[in-house]
Motif scaffolding. Structure first.
Motif, mmCIF file in Angstrom:
data_model
loop_
_atom_site.group_PDB
_atom_site.id
_atom_site.type_symbol
_atom_site.label_atom_id
_atom_site.label_comp_id
_atom_site.label_asym_id
_atom_site.label_seq_id
_atom_site.Cartn_x
_atom_site.Cartn_y
_atom_site.Cartn_z
ATOM 1 N N GLY A 190 -12.994 -45.308 5.527
ATOM 2 C CA GLY A 190 -11.862 -46.137 5.166
ATOM 3 C C GLY A 190 -12.269 -47.478 4.581
ATOM 4 O O GLY A 190 -13.424 -47.897 4.648
ATOM 5 N N THR A 191 -11.287 -48.167 3.995
ATOM 6 C CA THR A 191 -11.477 -49.511 3.455
ATOM 7 C C THR A 191 -10.481 -50.457 4.106
ATOM 8 O O THR A 191 -9.281 -50.169 4.163
ATOM 9 C CB THR A 191 -11.265 -49.526 1.929
ATOM 10 N N LYS A 236 -5.641 -54.610 7.265
ATOM 11 C CA LYS A 236 -4.990 -53.308 7.309
ATOM 12 C C LYS A 236 -6.029 -52.215 7.108
ATOM 13 O O LYS A 236 -6.973 -52.373 6.340
ATOM 14 C CB LYS A 236 -3.925 -53.196 6.215
ATOM 15 N N LEU A 237 -5.834 -51.126 7.822
ATOM 16 C CA LEU A 237 -6.632 -49.925 7.624
ATOM 17 C C LEU A 237 -5.647 -48.774 7.542
ATOM 18 O O LEU A 237 -5.024 -48.407 8.535
ATOM 19 C CB LEU A 237 -7.625 -49.716 8.763
ATOM 20 N N GLY A 238 -5.477 -48.226 6.337
ATOM 21 C CA GLY A 238 -4.408 -47.263 6.131
ATOM 22 C C GLY A 238 -3.062 -47.957 6.289
ATOM 23 O O GLY A 238 -2.844 -49.048 5.758
ATOM 24 N N SER A 239 -2.173 -47.359 7.056
ATOM 25 C CA SER A 239 -0.864 -47.967 7.299
ATOM 26 C C SER A 239 -0.859 -48.850 8.538
ATOM 27 O O SER A 239 0.168 -49.445 8.875
ATOM 28 C CB SER A 239 0.200 -46.870 7.456
ATOM 29 N N GLY A 240 -1.981 -48.946 9.216
ATOM 30 C CA GLY A 240 -2.044 -49.730 10.446
ATOM 31 C C GLY A 240 -2.603 -51.127 10.230
ATOM 32 O O GLY A 240 -3.123 -51.466 9.165
ATOM 33 N N THR A 241 -2.482 -51.955 11.261
ATOM 34 C CA THR A 241 -2.958 -53.331 11.201
ATOM 35 C C THR A 241 -3.885 -53.616 12.370
ATOM 36 O O THR A 241 -3.822 -52.973 13.421
ATOM 37 C CB THR A 241 -1.786 -54.329 11.244
ATOM 38 N N VAL A 245 -3.767 -47.910 13.680
ATOM 39 C CA VAL A 245 -4.907 -47.942 12.760
ATOM 40 C C VAL A 245 -5.449 -46.528 12.579
ATOM 41 O O VAL A 245 -5.810 -45.855 13.547
ATOM 42 C CB VAL A 245 -6.012 -48.879 13.293
ATOM 43 N N LYS A 246 -5.498 -46.082 11.348
ATOM 44 C CA LYS A 246 -5.942 -44.724 11.030
ATOM 45 C C LYS A 246 -7.461 -44.715 10.907
ATOM 46 O O LYS A 246 -8.023 -45.242 9.950
ATOM 47 C CB LYS A 246 -5.282 -44.269 9.721
ATOM 48 N N VAL A 247 -8.122 -44.086 11.872
ATOM 49 C CA VAL A 247 -9.579 -44.066 11.922
ATOM 50 C C VAL A 247 -10.084 -42.717 11.399
ATOM 51 O O VAL A 247 -9.752 -41.667 11.967
ATOM 52 C CB VAL A 247 -10.085 -44.288 13.357
ATOM 53 N N PRO A 248 -10.873 -42.703 10.326
ATOM 54 C CA PRO A 248 -11.394 -41.433 9.794
ATOM 55 C C PRO A 248 -12.379 -40.785 10.767
ATOM 56 O O PRO A 248 -13.162 -41.462 11.437
ATOM 57 C CB PRO A 248 -12.098 -41.849 8.502
ATOM 58 N N LEU A 249 -12.342 -39.445 10.835
ATOM 59 C CA LEU A 249 -13.278 -38.670 11.635
ATOM 60 C C LEU A 249 -13.911 -37.588 10.773
ATOM 61 O O LEU A 249 -13.229 -36.983 9.929
ATOM 62 C CB LEU A 249 -12.568 -38.009 12.821
ATOM 63 N N PHE A 250 -15.191 -37.351 10.997
ATOM 64 C CA PHE A 250 -15.901 -36.292 10.298
ATOM 65 C C PHE A 250 -15.719 -36.441 8.790
ATOM 66 O O PHE A 250 -15.939 -37.523 8.256
ATOM 67 C CB PHE A 250 -15.433 -34.923 10.809
ATOM 68 N N LYS A 309 -12.714 -34.926 6.901
ATOM 69 C CA LYS A 309 -11.320 -34.877 6.465
ATOM 70 C C LYS A 309 -10.331 -35.301 7.536
ATOM 71 O O LYS A 309 -9.144 -35.447 7.254
ATOM 72 C CB LYS A 309 -10.964 -33.446 6.028
ATOM 73 N N SER A 310 -10.780 -35.488 8.746
ATOM 74 C CA SER A 310 -9.872 -35.683 9.872
ATOM 75 C C SER A 310 -9.640 -37.156 10.178
ATOM 76 O O SER A 310 -10.314 -38.042 9.631
ATOM 77 C CB SER A 310 -10.432 -34.979 11.109
ATOM 78 N N TYR A 311 -8.684 -37.416 11.067
ATOM 79 C CA TYR A 311 -8.384 -38.793 11.440
ATOM 80 C C TYR A 311 -7.621 -38.817 12.759
ATOM 81 O O TYR A 311 -7.039 -37.809 13.187
ATOM 82 C CB TYR A 311 -7.538 -39.479 10.359
ATOM 83 N N VAL A 312 -7.609 -39.972 13.403
ATOM 84 C CA VAL A 312 -6.699 -40.275 14.503
ATOM 85 C C VAL A 312 -6.114 -41.662 14.251
ATOM 86 O O VAL A 312 -6.771 -42.528 13.669
ATOM 87 C CB VAL A 312 -7.390 -40.232 15.884
#
Length: 283
Positions: free
Chosen positions: A87-88, A111-116, A141-146, A148-151
């Protein structure tokens, strides 16, 4: 110093430096900074991309052996990307104030994705390690995993201690998540390196992750979905991550949602009517 007036001009950057005084009686040095955030990429390999403007002032007053150093650094609407992180961070606003050894993080939001996210607190400079007292707050906050995935994570915590290992405390909620990587991608491991390793004193350099001690708990507030070629599952649960970040320990409980979760084996579908996994790292 009869006259000290320097101006450094570069691409979208400028530093002005003015000084007066004498080495015996004391000096007054004032710098105005207006630089491109891309300069951060030169300071450390951790940052792979930085955009925006960083502005501020720095002053040093007094005798050379007893200088009082103050500074105020501001950043607005920055974009920052880190190595090994998909992410950025965008719309990063920062205000960091220094008074000699005291550094105050008056504002650090982004911001990271739609989160703050927000970080506040203070750092007291010591050699070889500073004293840290920071608080962080996350909101969806959208945290990338692996690959393609995220939480999506919400919650708060602290990073604090006078010396390493710094205690990383957190109580976090998993608002949603999609795990769509294959099991091969999930189970692949790679050697993790840390940018700070070469700066560590010799006595700690051989202890991976010794700078931090984790105490972070997670709990899902909505189902996490697992979708790949072997399974279609939705689950809820809670977990704790503790210890050394280089080899953390995990414990917790995961429950599969009945009748909608299934896995596929040799072309056959198996519907899960009840499923619970308890896990705990042992010494």
């Amino acid at each position: 110093i009869e006259e000290w007036r320097l101006i450094f001009d570069g691409a979208n950057s400028q530093i002005k430096s003015v000084a007066t005084g004498t080495l015996r009686g004391g000096v007054t040095l004032h710098n105005d900074i207006n630089i491109d955030a891309g300069f951060l990429e030169l300071l450390t390999g951790i940052i792979k991309r930085a955009e925006g403007k960083i502005r501020g002032e720095m002053a040093a007053i007094g005798k050379l052996n007893d200088l009082v150093i103050t500074s105020e650094i501001r950043g607005e609407k920055l974009k920052i990307g880190f190595e090994n992180f998909q992410g950025t961070f965008e719309d990063v606003d920062a205000l960091i104030i220094q008074n000699n050894k005291d550094i105050t993080v008056s504002k650090l939001t982004g911001k990271l994705g739609s989160g703050t996210l927000q970080v506040l607190g203070s750092i007291l400079l010591h050699f070889p390690f500073p004293e840290i007292n920071l608080r962080y707050d996350l909101n969806n906050v959208k945290v990338p995993l692996f690959k393609k995935s995220y939480v999506a994570v919400s919650g708060s915590g602290t990073v604090s201690e006078k010396t390493p290992p710094y205690k990383v405390f957190g109580r976090l909620k998993l608002d949603q998540g999609e795990i769509i990587d294959t099991f091969d991608d999930i189970t692949k491991t790679s050697k993790q390196t840390t940018e700070y390793d070469r700066f560590l004193p010799t006595r700690t350099r051989d202890v991976q992750g010794s700078l931090f001690d984790l105490d972070v708990a997670f709990e899902s507030t909505s189902p996490i979905n697992l979708r790949n070629n072997l399974s279609q599952m939705s689950f809820v649960g809670k977990a704790e991550m503790t210890g050394n970040p280089g080899a953390p320990k995990f414990g917790g409980e995961i429950k599969a949602l009945p009748n909608i979760s299934k896995f596929i084996f040799k072309g056959n579908e198996f519907i899960i009517s009840e499923g619970k996994i308890l896990f705990h790292d042992r010494e």
